[in-house]
Design a protein around this motif. Structure first.
Motif, PDB file in Angstrom:
ATOM      1  N   MET A 223       0.819  -1.212   0.000  1.00 49.42           N
ATOM      2  CA  MET A 223       0.000   0.000   0.000  1.00 49.42           C
ATOM      3  C   MET A 223       0.851   1.258   0.000  1.00 49.42           C
ATOM      4  O   MET A 223       0.451   2.281  -0.547  1.00 49.42           O
ATOM      5  CB  MET A 223      -0.915   0.021   1.226  1.00 49.42           C
ATOM      6  N   ALA A 224       1.997   1.199   0.661  1.00 51.75           N
ATOM      7  CA  ALA A 224       2.849   2.389   0.759  1.00 51.75           C
ATOM      8  C   ALA A 224       4.270   1.957   1.088  1.00 51.75           C
ATOM      9  O   ALA A 224       4.488   0.914   1.713  1.00 51.75           O
ATOM     10  CB  ALA A 224       2.327   3.350   1.823  1.00 51.75           C
ATOM     11  N   VAL A 225       5.226   2.771   0.656  1.00 49.62           N
ATOM     12  CA  VAL A 225       6.635   2.603   1.011  1.00 49.62           C
ATOM     13  C   VAL A 225       7.082   3.910   1.655  1.00 49.62           C
ATOM     14  O   VAL A 225       6.963   4.979   1.064  1.00 49.62           O
ATOM     15  CB  VAL A 225       7.492   2.286  -0.232  1.00 49.62           C
ATOM     16  N   LEU A 226       7.582   3.812   2.896  1.00 51.27           N
ATOM     17  CA  LEU A 226       7.925   4.994   3.669  1.00 51.27           C
ATOM     18  C   LEU A 226       9.433   5.109   3.858  1.00 51.27           C
ATOM     19  O   LEU A 226      10.127   4.119   4.093  1.00 51.27           O
ATOM     20  CB  LEU A 226       7.267   4.931   5.052  1.00 51.27           C
ATOM     21  N   GLY A 227       9.936   6.343   3.767  1.00 48.66           N
ATOM     22  CA  GLY A 227      11.312   6.659   4.150  1.00 48.66           C
ATOM     23  C   GLY A 227      12.391   6.067   3.283  1.00 48.66           C
ATOM     24  O   GLY A 227      13.531   5.896   3.737  1.00 48.66           O
ATOM     25  N   PHE A 228      12.080   5.754   2.031  1.00 44.59           N
ATOM     26  CA  PHE A 228      13.056   5.080   1.166  1.00 44.59           C
ATOM     27  C   PHE A 228      14.348   5.884   1.064  1.00 44.59           C
ATOM     28  O   PHE A 228      14.341   7.087   0.835  1.00 44.59           O
ATOM     29  CB  PHE A 228      12.476   4.883  -0.239  1.00 44.59           C
ATOM     30  N   ASN A 229      15.463   5.194   1.239  1.00 48.90           N
ATOM     31  CA  ASN A 229      16.775   5.838   1.175  1.00 48.90           C
ATOM     32  C   ASN A 229      17.354   5.684  -0.230  1.00 48.90           C
ATOM     33  O   ASN A 229      17.652   4.568  -0.655  1.00 48.90           O
ATOM     34  CB  ASN A 229      17.729   5.212   2.197  1.00 48.90           C
ATOM     35  N   PRO A 230      17.531   6.794  -0.972  1.00 54.80           N
ATOM     36  CA  PRO A 230      18.042   6.699  -2.338  1.00 54.80           C
ATOM     37  C   PRO A 230      19.548   6.499  -2.425  1.00 54.80           C
ATOM     38  O   PRO A 230      20.086   6.267  -3.502  1.00 54.80           O
ATOM     39  CB  PRO A 230      17.652   8.044  -2.950  1.00 54.80           C
ATOM     40  N   ASP A 231      20.228   6.581  -1.272  1.00 53.50           N
ATOM     41  CA  ASP A 231      21.684   6.477  -1.251  1.00 53.50           C
ATOM     42  C   ASP A 231      22.083   5.057  -0.850  1.00 53.50           C
ATOM     43  O   ASP A 231      21.925   4.673   0.312  1.00 53.50           O
ATOM     44  CB  ASP A 231      22.258   7.491  -0.245  1.00 53.50           C
ATOM     45  N   PRO A 232      22.609   4.255  -1.777  1.00 55.22           N
ATOM     46  CA  PRO A 232      22.951   2.866  -1.444  1.00 55.22           C
ATOM     47  C   PRO A 232      24.010   2.744  -0.368  1.00 55.22           C
ATOM     48  O   PRO A 232      24.131   1.701   0.280  1.00 55.22           O
ATOM     49  CB  PRO A 232      23.434   2.288  -2.779  1.00 55.22           C
ATOM     50  N   ALA A 233      24.790   3.797  -0.148  1.00 55.43           N
ATOM     51  CA  ALA A 233      25.806   3.760   0.906  1.00 55.43           C
ATOM     52  C   ALA A 233      25.202   3.956   2.293  1.00 55.43           C
ATOM     53  O   ALA A 233      25.853   3.667   3.299  1.00 55.43           O
ATOM     54  CB  ALA A 233      26.857   4.828   0.657  1.00 55.43           C
ATOM     55  N   LYS A 234      23.956   4.455   2.371  1.00 54.16           N
ATOM     56  CA  LYS A 234      23.322   4.743   3.654  1.00 54.16           C
ATOM     57  C   LYS A 234      22.272   3.701   4.030  1.00 54.16           C
ATOM     58  O   LYS A 234      21.921   3.575   5.207  1.00 54.16           O
ATOM     59  CB  LYS A 234      22.677   6.133   3.624  1.00 54.16           C
ATOM     60  N   GLY A 235      21.726   2.984   3.036  1.00 53.35           N
ATOM     61  CA  GLY A 235      20.827   1.896   3.357  1.00 53.35           C
ATOM     62  C   GLY A 235      21.624   0.697   3.850  1.00 53.35           C
ATOM     63  O   GLY A 235      22.716   0.427   3.354  1.00 53.35           O
TER      64      GLY A 235
END
Length: 339
Positions: free
Chosen positions: A276-288
């Motif tokens: 239903m929803a995706v929250l707070g997605f981190n676009p920086d692969p170094a930070k996820g």
């Protein structure tokens, strides 16, 4: 697209600089969609000096019937009021390293059940006094006590009080005890097959269905993490959803389930297990999936390694990051909950 992503990262960096400089004008960030739209609460859970109140986090979140929020950290369990102030804490060796928690109202009060990964046990303690009333280990009767490492990751409780404790960082057995701690059975094996666990990391009682069943996070399943249903007798039922990244835990409210993903987002599913929803997605692969993001690099509305979550009675969410400084966030439901 490249220009859009660059602009997004610049904006996020500026927001991070505001926090570094101790400014109080960090704006709430809106996330999600439809009935699962939320606003962040900047600074929630921080001390008056702006620093984290809890230290290193690798744990869970629960909410009691009065609305107080409990989150586990390396040093123990911290209790917050709904406005983000620490009102109680249970610290020290007896409460350290609780990786996952459940809360349950029983005849004699509210109790928290915890899976202590690094301390190799499950515990049950009174949520309001801290009194520990039960310790759970590898049962002698299982025949496994001397042959496996015990590093439990998840715990949940059935309606009749039976307790399920997942040895997710080791053998991937799930042990079942009665409400007194008496061993009943175990099930599960380590592997990447349909009916195996490649890190049975999170688990809860899935009350969206009748009869209720176990909802288990198979975090490291290849090629992507997934959720599984098992009966309370340890029988495989279904592969619920695949392609989730690295699901760490699950929390139910009504027909909905929140699923933190260690890669840096939180996914909400409905009763059909549709996203239903995706929250707070981190676009920086170094930070996820990065534990070592210091507080001065936190970005409002962006997660780094979501590990635990829980709903309050109003449908708000509390989310904990796996984080060296200790991060817990409040997300306020922008569209009123129908629960």
């Amino acid at each position: 697209m490249k220009r859009f992503l660059l602009g997004l990262l610049v904006a996020l960096s500026l927001n991070a600089v505001d926090r570094v400089n101790g400014e109080d004008d960090v704006a709430p960030v809106r996330m999600g969609c439809g009935i699962m739209t939320f606003d962040t609460v900047p600074g929630w859970g921080l001390r008056p000096d702006g620093n984290s109140a809890i230290g290193s986090t690798h744990g869970g979140v629960v909410v009691d019937k009065a609305g107080n929020i409990y989150t586990s950290a390396k040093e123990g369990v911290f209790v917050f009021s709904p406005d983000g102030k620490v009102v109680q804490s249970y610290l020290g060796k007896a409460y350290s390293n609780i990786h996952d928690m459940e809360i349950r109202e029983e005849e004699s009060g509210e109790f928290i059940y915890g899976a202590r990964n690094a301390d190799a046990e499950g515990i049950k303690f009174n949520a309001h006094s801290g009194e520990i009333v039960l310790h759970l280990g590898v049962p002698e009767e299982s025949g496994l006590k001397d042959s496996i490492k015990f590093n439990p990751t998840a715990i949940t409780v059935a309606g009749n009080g039976d307790i399920f404790l997942s040895n997710g960082y080791a053998s991937n057995h799930i042990f079942k005890y009665d409400k007194t701690g008496k061993y009943l059975m175990h099930f599960g094996t380590k592997g990447n097959g349909m009916k195996e666990f490649n890190t049975a990391h999170g688990m809860t009682l899935d009350t969206r269905y009748e009869p209720p069943r176990l909802l288990i996070c198979d975090r490291n399943h290849e090629p992507k993490g997934r959720l599984l249903h098992y009966s309370l007798n340890g029988e495989f039922m279904d592969e619920v959803i695949t392609g989730l990244g690295m699901p760490t835990s699950v929390a139910i409210q009504g027909d909905y389930v929140s699923v933190p993903d260690l890669l840096g987002r939180l996914v909400i599913l409905d009763k059909s297990n549709t996203i239903m929803a995706v929250l707070g997605f981190n676009p920086d692969p170094a930070k996820g999936r990065n534990f070592n993001v210091p507080q001065d690099q936190w970005v409002e509305g962006i997660f780094s390694g979501t590990h635990g979550s829980y709903w309050d009675a109003d449908g708000n969410l509390y989310v904990q990051d796996w984080n060296v400084a200790g991060r817990i966030m409040k997300l306020v439901r922008a569209v009123p909950s129908s629960n």
